[in-house]
Write an enzyme that holds these catalytic residues in place. Structure first.
Site, PDB file in Angstrom:
ATOM      1  N   GLY A  11      10.202  62.909  21.413  1.00 28.37           N
ATOM      2  CA  GLY A  11       8.974  62.870  20.607  1.00 28.37           C
ATOM      3  C   GLY A  11       7.805  63.509  21.327  1.00 28.37           C
ATOM      4  O   GLY A  11       6.737  62.912  21.450  1.00 28.37           O
ATOM      5  N   ALA A  12       8.013  64.750  21.782  1.00 31.46           N
ATOM      6  CA  ALA A  12       6.976  65.429  22.573  1.00 31.46           C
ATOM      7  C   ALA A  12       6.155  66.415  21.734  1.00 31.46           C
ATOM      8  O   ALA A  12       5.402  67.207  22.283  1.00 31.46           O
ATOM      9  CB  ALA A  12       7.616  66.135  23.763  1.00 31.46           C
ATOM     10  N   ALA A  14       3.845  65.557  19.586  1.00 29.81           N
ATOM     11  CA  ALA A  14       2.540  64.975  19.211  1.00 29.81           C
ATOM     12  C   ALA A  14       2.227  63.802  20.139  1.00 29.81           C
ATOM     13  O   ALA A  14       3.081  63.365  20.914  1.00 29.81           O
ATOM     14  CB  ALA A  14       2.589  64.484  17.764  1.00 29.81           C
ATOM     15  N   SER A 142       5.429  48.284  22.260  1.00 27.44           N
ATOM     16  CA  SER A 142       4.126  48.155  21.594  1.00 27.44           C
ATOM     17  C   SER A 142       3.661  46.708  21.709  1.00 27.44           C
ATOM     18  O   SER A 142       4.482  45.799  21.884  1.00 27.44           O
ATOM     19  CB  SER A 142       4.276  48.518  20.112  1.00 27.44           C
ATOM     20  OG  SER A 142       3.115  48.183  19.385  1.00 27.44           O
ATOM     21  N   TYR A 155       8.234  47.085  11.386  1.00 21.46           N
ATOM     22  CA  TYR A 155       7.797  47.812  12.588  1.00 21.46           C
ATOM     23  C   TYR A 155       7.772  46.857  13.784  1.00 21.46           C
ATOM     24  O   TYR A 155       8.287  47.180  14.863  1.00 21.46           O
ATOM     25  CB  TYR A 155       6.421  48.458  12.386  1.00 21.46           C
ATOM     26  CG  TYR A 155       5.940  49.185  13.628  1.00 21.46           C
ATOM     27  CD1 TYR A 155       6.629  50.305  14.109  1.00 21.46           C
ATOM     28  CD2 TYR A 155       4.840  48.732  14.351  1.00 21.46           C
ATOM     29  CE1 TYR A 155       6.212  50.963  15.261  1.00 21.46           C
ATOM     30  CE2 TYR A 155       4.423  49.382  15.509  1.00 21.46           C
ATOM     31  CZ  TYR A 155       5.113  50.494  15.956  1.00 21.46           C
ATOM     32  OH  TYR A 155       4.717  51.141  17.115  1.00 21.46           O
ATOM     33  N   LYS A 159       9.952  46.932  17.371  1.00 21.23           N
ATOM     34  CA  LYS A 159       9.363  46.938  18.716  1.00 21.23           C
ATOM     35  C   LYS A 159       9.752  45.672  19.491  1.00 21.23           C
ATOM     36  O   LYS A 159       9.847  45.710  20.715  1.00 21.23           O
ATOM     37  CB  LYS A 159       7.847  47.147  18.632  1.00 21.23           C
ATOM     38  CG  LYS A 159       7.477  48.574  18.182  1.00 21.23           C
ATOM     39  CD  LYS A 159       7.974  49.629  19.194  1.00 21.23           C
ATOM     40  CE  LYS A 159       7.660  51.046  18.784  1.00 21.23           C
ATOM     41  NZ  LYS A 159       8.091  52.067  19.766  1.00 21.23           N
ATOM     42  N   PRO A 185       1.890  49.662  24.467  1.00 21.31           N
ATOM     43  CA  PRO A 185       0.481  49.912  24.177  1.00 21.31           C
ATOM     44  C   PRO A 185      -0.004  49.223  22.910  1.00 21.31           C
ATOM     45  O   PRO A 185       0.765  48.982  21.979  1.00 21.31           O
ATOM     46  CB  PRO A 185       0.422  51.437  23.959  1.00 21.31           C
ATOM     47  CG  PRO A 185       1.783  51.973  24.268  1.00 21.31           C
ATOM     48  CD  PRO A 185       2.736  50.826  24.156  1.00 21.31           C
TER      49      PRO A 185
HETATM   50  P1  NDP Z   1       2.931  60.370  16.978  1.00 20.85           P
HETATM   51  O1  NDP Z   1       3.211  60.262  15.524  1.00 20.85           O
HETATM   52  O2  NDP Z   1       1.720  61.094  17.399  1.00 20.85           O
HETATM   53  O3  NDP Z   1       4.201  60.987  17.731  1.00 20.85           O
HETATM   54  C1  NDP Z   1       5.495  60.525  17.448  1.00 20.85           C
HETATM   55  C2  NDP Z   1       6.528  61.453  18.050  1.00 20.85           C
HETATM   56  O4  NDP Z   1       7.834  60.934  17.744  1.00 20.85           O
HETATM   57  C3  NDP Z   1       6.449  62.858  17.499  1.00 20.85           C
HETATM   58  O5  NDP Z   1       6.615  63.787  18.529  1.00 20.85           O
HETATM   59  C4  NDP Z   1       7.627  62.920  16.542  1.00 20.85           C
HETATM   60  O6  NDP Z   1       8.158  64.234  16.529  1.00 20.85           O
HETATM   61  C5  NDP Z   1       8.638  61.980  17.234  1.00 20.85           C
HETATM   62  N1  NDP Z   1       9.626  61.488  16.291  1.00 20.85           N
HETATM   63  C6  NDP Z   1       9.434  60.663  15.236  1.00 20.85           C
HETATM   64  N2  NDP Z   1      10.581  60.499  14.554  1.00 20.85           N
HETATM   65  C7  NDP Z   1      11.531  61.246  15.195  1.00 20.85           C
HETATM   66  C8  NDP Z   1      12.902  61.498  14.966  1.00 20.85           C
HETATM   67  N3  NDP Z   1      13.559  60.956  13.948  1.00 20.85           N
HETATM   68  N4  NDP Z   1      13.562  62.317  15.816  1.00 20.85           N
HETATM   69  C9  NDP Z   1      12.896  62.881  16.856  1.00 20.85           C
HETATM   70  N5  NDP Z   1      11.609  62.679  17.132  1.00 20.85           N
HETATM   71  C10 NDP Z   1      10.922  61.874  16.296  1.00 20.85           C
HETATM   72  O7  NDP Z   1       2.869  58.859  17.499  1.00 20.85           O
HETATM   73  P2  NDP Z   1       2.615  58.243  18.949  1.00 20.85           P
HETATM   74  O8  NDP Z   1       2.541  59.285  19.979  1.00 20.85           O
HETATM   75  O9  NDP Z   1       1.499  57.298  18.816  1.00 20.85           O
HETATM   76  O10 NDP Z   1       3.944  57.374  19.105  1.00 20.85           O
HETATM   77  C11 NDP Z   1       4.842  57.498  20.188  1.00 20.85           C
HETATM   78  C12 NDP Z   1       5.480  56.146  20.448  1.00 20.85           C
HETATM   79  O11 NDP Z   1       4.476  55.221  20.812  1.00 20.85           O
HETATM   80  C13 NDP Z   1       6.189  55.524  19.236  1.00 20.85           C
HETATM   81  O12 NDP Z   1       7.383  54.929  19.673  1.00 20.85           O
HETATM   82  C14 NDP Z   1       5.205  54.471  18.748  1.00 20.85           C
HETATM   83  O13 NDP Z   1       5.836  53.425  18.071  1.00 20.85           O
HETATM   84  C15 NDP Z   1       4.624  54.037  20.075  1.00 20.85           C
HETATM   85  N6  NDP Z   1       3.330  53.364  20.010  1.00 20.85           N
HETATM   86  C16 NDP Z   1       2.247  53.984  19.470  1.00 20.85           C
HETATM   87  C17 NDP Z   1       1.027  53.332  19.432  1.00 20.85           C
HETATM   88  C18 NDP Z   1      -0.174  53.918  18.804  1.00 20.85           C
HETATM   89  O14 NDP Z   1      -1.124  53.151  18.466  1.00 20.85           O
HETATM   90  N7  NDP Z   1      -0.253  55.248  18.634  1.00 20.85           N
HETATM   91  C19 NDP Z   1       0.868  52.001  20.031  1.00 20.85           C
HETATM   92  C20 NDP Z   1       2.091  51.431  20.529  1.00 20.85           C
HETATM   93  C21 NDP Z   1       3.250  52.113  20.548  1.00 20.85           C
HETATM   94  P3  NDP Z   1       8.671  65.021  15.219  1.00 20.85           P
HETATM   95  O15 NDP Z   1       7.909  64.488  14.054  1.00 20.85           O
HETATM   96  O16 NDP Z   1       8.390  66.447  15.539  1.00 20.85           O
HETATM   97  O17 NDP Z   1      10.119  64.719  15.195  1.00 20.85           O
HETATM   98  C1  8X3 Z   2       1.252  50.612  17.449  1.00 22.26           C
HETATM   99  C2  8X3 Z   2       0.178  49.574  17.584  1.00 22.26           C
HETATM  100  O1  8X3 Z   2      -1.037  47.693  16.366  1.00 22.26           O
HETATM  101  O2  8X3 Z   2      -0.311  49.573  15.031  1.00 22.26           O
HETATM  102  O3  8X3 Z   2       2.473  50.152  17.902  1.00 22.26           O
HETATM  103  O4  8X3 Z   2       1.275  47.977  15.836  1.00 22.26           O
HETATM  104  S1  8X3 Z   2       0.030  48.679  16.110  1.00 22.26           S
END
Ligand code: NDP
Ligand code: 8X3
Length: 256
Positions: A11-12, A14, A142, A155, A159, A185
């Site tokens: 997931g790199a 974004a 999370s 969700y 987690k 996070p």
């Molecule tokens: P983004 O949506 O910005 O990034 C998510 C990344 O995951 C993207 O690169 C996306 O790439 C990849 N991804 C999603 N589904 C797939 C799939 N089926 N196959 C391959 N890659 C996938 O979100 P975040 O950076 O915020 O999230 C990253 C992690 O952090 C997640 O696990 C999320 O649950 C966790 N998290 C986020 C928080 C927040 O508040 N942002 C807080 C706590 C945890 P692409 O779409 O190109 O496949």
């Molecule tokens: C992402 C944080 O609060 O949206 O995992 O669940 S929250």
């Protein structure tokens, strides 16, 4: 001289994953970056390798597809092996509805990505680390894996599963030299909420209104920090929020 590590980040394309890629590259490490959006993946890799001159390999696949995961890892050339650090970051929330009104399609996307995708990658890569007698697996959990909030149901369950799997994996890998860390996070402003609300920008923006959320770069810093500790030290679990957030329920917002 500092050892160049091979770091695989799922997931790199974004958010947290992209920021983590950039930070590890800035420290001279070699990257293996994954994601579904091919164009984004290539742009990210190009930007990073031009800026930092590091080796960046891209693997474009959907983490929900076990055969695609296997084929992608099999395609990694020896020059990018062994994988020293696996960051199991790819994940998402889809929807925020009471369970009785929830979308089964959303549930399946979350379960297949956040739990099964993480398991697939771990199952494929952990044996290589065990064989090498070293490695570090970092799971992005999370605060939703610590507490359950209204309409967070599935969700939060995924987690909580990451929380349990991280603990289980650490026990199973005990004595192998492989470290297992969870970083959990709170709110970080990435594409997360845009994805959760199915592209509704207004709803996504409201999540971060009136306070200072974390950014992907903040989590990247912590991911990097836990990999820099002495060999005998392992951070097991790191819960992190912005100063404006206490847990899943309390955020200090200043709204008009
Ligand atoms: P983004 O949506 O910005 O990034 C998510 C990344 O995951 C993207 O690169 C996306 O790439 C990849 N991804 C999603 N589904 C797939 C799939 N089926 N196959 C391959 N890659 C996938 O979100 P975040 O950076 O915020 O999230 C990253 C992690 O952090 C997640 O696990 C999320 O649950 C966790 N998290 C986020 C928080 C927040 O508040 N942002 C807080 C706590 C945890 P692409 O779409 O190109 O496949
Ligand atoms: C992402 C944080 O609060 O949206 O995992 O669940 S929250």
């Amino acid at each position: 001289m500092k050892k160049v590590k091979n770091v695989l980040i799922t997931g790199a394309t974004a958010g947290i994953g992209q920021a983590t890629a950039e930070l590890f590259a800035s420290h001279g490490h070699a990257l293996i970056l994954t994601g579904r959006r091919a164009e984004r993946l290539e742009e990210t890799a190009k930007k990073i390798s031009e800026e930092y001159g590091t080796l960046v390999l891209t693997l474009n696949f959907d983490i929900r597809d076990l055969e695609a995961c296997k084929a992608a890892i099999d395609s990694i050339p020896d020059t990018s092996l062994p994988i020293d650090i696996l960051v199991n970051n790819a994940g998402l929330a889809a929807g925020k509805d009471p369970l009785q009104k929830g979308s089964i399609d959303d549930w399946e996307r979350m379960i297949d990505t956040n739990i099964k995708g993480l398991l697939y990658m771990t199952r494929i890569i952990a044996p290589q680390m065990v064989e090498a007698g070293a490695g570090h697996i970092i799971n992005i959990g999370s605060t939703a894996g610590k507490e359950v909030y209204a309409s967070g149901n599935v969700y939060c369950a995924t987690k909580h599963a990451v929380d349990a799997l991280t603990k289980g994996l650490r026990i199973d890998l005990l004595g192998t030299g492989v470290k297992v860390t969870q970083i959990a996070p709170g709110a970080a402003e990435t594409e997360f909420s845009l994805v959760r609300y199915h592209g509704d920008e207004k709803k996504a923006e409201q999540v971060y209104e009136g306070y200072t959320p974390m950014r992907g770069e903040d989590i990247a810093q912590l991911i990097h920090m836990v990999t820099e500790l002495p060999t005998h030290l392992c951070v097991n679990d790191l819960v992190v929020t912005s100063i404006d957030q206490a847990n899943s329920f309390y955020i200090s917002r200043e709204l008009d």
